[in-house]
Design a protein around this motif. Structure first.
Motif, PDB file in Angstrom:
ATOM      1  N   MET A 242       1.013  -1.217   0.022  1.00  0.00           N
ATOM      2  CA  MET A 242       0.050  -0.045   0.108  1.00  0.00           C
ATOM      3  C   MET A 242       0.852   1.204   0.144  1.00  0.00           C
ATOM      4  N   LEU A 243       2.046   1.144   0.483  1.00  0.00           N
ATOM      5  CA  LEU A 243       3.045   2.400   0.444  1.00  0.00           C
ATOM      6  C   LEU A 243       3.817   2.330  -0.904  1.00  0.00           C
ATOM      7  N   GLY A 244       3.568   1.371  -1.858  1.00  0.00           N
ATOM      8  CA  GLY A 244       4.296   1.818  -3.361  1.00  0.00           C
ATOM      9  C   GLY A 244       5.887   1.318  -3.163  1.00  0.00           C
ATOM     10  N   MET A 245       6.240   0.098  -2.376  1.00  0.00           N
ATOM     11  CA  MET A 245       7.416  -0.183  -2.273  1.00  0.00           C
ATOM     12  C   MET A 245       7.807  -0.997  -3.576  1.00  0.00           C
ATOM     13  N   PHE A 246       6.968  -1.655  -4.261  1.00  0.00           N
ATOM     14  CA  PHE A 246       7.108  -2.487  -5.352  1.00  0.00           C
ATOM     15  C   PHE A 246       6.343  -2.177  -6.699  1.00  0.00           C
ATOM     16  N   GLU A 247       6.891  -2.424  -7.836  1.00  0.00           N
ATOM     17  CA  GLU A 247       6.317  -1.961  -9.221  1.00  0.00           C
ATOM     18  C   GLU A 247       4.906  -2.664  -9.214  1.00  0.00           C
ATOM     19  N   ARG A 248       4.809  -4.029  -9.135  1.00  0.00           N
ATOM     20  CA  ARG A 248       3.769  -4.865  -9.022  1.00  0.00           C
ATOM     21  C   ARG A 248       2.861  -4.545  -7.946  1.00  0.00           C
ATOM     22  N   VAL A 249       1.570  -4.144  -8.330  1.00  0.00           N
ATOM     23  CA  VAL A 249       0.465  -3.960  -7.272  1.00  0.00           C
ATOM     24  C   VAL A 249      -0.650  -4.931  -7.576  1.00  0.00           C
ATOM     25  N   PRO A 250      -0.962  -5.672  -6.652  1.00  0.00           N
ATOM     26  CA  PRO A 250      -1.934  -6.848  -6.644  1.00  0.00           C
ATOM     27  C   PRO A 250      -3.260  -5.970  -7.116  1.00  0.00           C
ATOM     28  N   ARG A 251      -4.230  -6.725  -7.652  1.00  0.00           N
ATOM     29  CA  ARG A 251      -5.512  -5.884  -8.023  1.00  0.00           C
ATOM     30  C   ARG A 251      -6.214  -5.553  -6.650  1.00  0.00           C
ATOM     31  N   PHE A 252      -5.906  -6.136  -5.601  1.00  0.00           N
ATOM     32  CA  PHE A 252      -6.986  -5.765  -4.287  1.00  0.00           C
ATOM     33  C   PHE A 252      -6.213  -4.755  -3.501  1.00  0.00           C
ATOM     34  N   VAL A 253      -5.009  -4.176  -4.174  1.00  0.00           N
ATOM     35  CA  VAL A 253      -4.340  -3.229  -3.171  1.00  0.00           C
ATOM     36  C   VAL A 253      -4.631  -1.872  -3.858  1.00  0.00           C
ATOM     37  N   LYS A 254      -4.822  -0.911  -2.995  1.00  0.00           N
ATOM     38  CA  LYS A 254      -4.840   0.333  -3.372  1.00  0.00           C
ATOM     39  C   LYS A 254      -3.329   1.216  -2.789  1.00  0.00           C
ATOM     40  N   ARG A 255      -2.741   1.601  -4.028  1.00  0.00           N
ATOM     41  CA  ARG A 255      -1.330   2.130  -3.388  1.00  0.00           C
ATOM     42  C   ARG A 255      -1.746   3.672  -2.985  1.00  0.00           C
ATOM     43  N   TYR A 256      -1.287   3.892  -1.697  1.00  0.00           N
ATOM     44  CA  TYR A 256      -1.544   5.110  -1.053  1.00  0.00           C
ATOM     45  C   TYR A 256      -0.674   6.168  -1.268  1.00  0.00           C
ATOM     46  N   GLU A 257       0.790   5.700  -1.649  1.00  0.00           N
ATOM     47  CA  GLU A 257       1.802   6.571  -1.725  1.00  0.00           C
ATOM     48  C   GLU A 257       2.775   5.714  -2.755  1.00  0.00           C
TER      49      GLU A 257
END
Length: 290
Positions: A242-257
């Motif tokens: 959720m903090l955006g530490m990885f390039e890939r974001v699973p569908r169920f994750v909201k990247r807050y930062e």
């Protein structure tokens, strides 16, 4: 703030200070849902270090020392290689860095499946070495007897149904669960079995939303969703996701930062200053006293 400890002479326990709020308890988490209805949703995030725990603690009801540390911290391909030593050490750090949230520690693959006695030995070790409040284990009806065994011996247990990462080899991947009638029925049945066995909460992961809602309505203890539904009794995410530490974001994750970008840009500035000899300056060096 740095991690600071103060010895409580009445209990001989070292506690992080300051302590602006009292630590929640497992019964208080369980009581958040009464008569099938939950009040304010439970907030849970993963934590693996003392400093991370300090930053998350005041905002969360629960901190999960997840076996996801295998991938997030150690760069492993899955959670399968994670050991009890890893879990105990990171859980102890998270407990030392927190004073409010209930700390739950994952039982790693191979530490509890063989028998309920093996599960007790592993869970007792985790709680004794870390001072965490509870353990989490994956599996539904097949683990109900183990959950009852642990609960009856003073070890609070959080269950986990739906997509269970430790079973990725048998599941064939990380796809959403509950799309077929048979699979949906099994997920609901698994959650009910864990609830009846005494689990104080159940994580519902990677389940199609109608089934997540059905599970939430079907059991008396709180459900904590991840890739499930906002109608669950709480939510959990891997903090680094959720903090955006990885390039890939699973569908169920909201990247807050996008913390990864911030880190990269900051390190680039540091590298430039080192190479141009503008760091360290007089502000960061010791000069002779005049």
């Amino acid at each position: 703030m740095s991690t600071t400890f103060q010895l409580d002479t009445s209990t001989s326990r070292a506690n992080p200070t300051p302590q602006p709020m009292k630590r929640l308890t497992v019964p208080k988490i369980r009581a958040r849902k009464t008569d099938g209805q939950s009040g304010e949703p439970l907030v849970m995030l993963t934590a693996y270090t003392a400093r991370q725990a300090q930053l998350l603690d005041e905002h969360c009801d629960l901190l999960l020392v997840g076996d996801s540390l295998g991938q997030v911290i150690y760069g492993l391909p899955s959670t399968i290689p994670v050991t009890l030593d890893m879990m105990a050490n990171h859980a102890a750090a998270v407990v030392r860095g927190s004073y409010h949230a209930v700390v739950v520690v994952d039982m790693p693959f191979g530490s509890y499946e063989a028998s309920k006695e093996q599960a007790f030995e592993s869970a007792a070790r985790l709680l004794k070495e870390s001072n965490a409040a509870a353990v989490k284990l994956e599996g539904g009806e097949a683990m109900a007897e183990t959950v009852a065994f642990l609960s009856g011996r003073g070890i609070p247990v959080m269950g986990h149904v739906g997509l269970t990462p430790q079973a990725v080899n048998s599941l064939g991947g990380y796809g959403a669960r509950g799309r077929s009638d048979a699979e949906a029925e099994k997920i609901v049945g698994d959650a009910k079995a864990l609830d009846e066995a005494g689990a104080f909460a159940v994580v519902v992961e990677g389940v199609v939303e109608p089934i997540a809602i059905e599970v939430t309505n079907a059991i008396s203890c709180p459900t904590i969703g991840i890739g499930a539904s906002a109608k669950c009794d709480g939510q959990v995410l891997v903090t680094e996701d959720m903090l955006g530490m990885f390039e890939r974001v699973p569908r169920f994750v909201k990247r807050y930062e996008n913390i990864a970008k911030t880190i990269s840009q900051t390190v680039a500035r540091y590298a430039d200053e080192v190479r141009s000899r503008s760091f360290p300056s007089s502000d960061q060096t010791y000069q002779p006293k005049s």
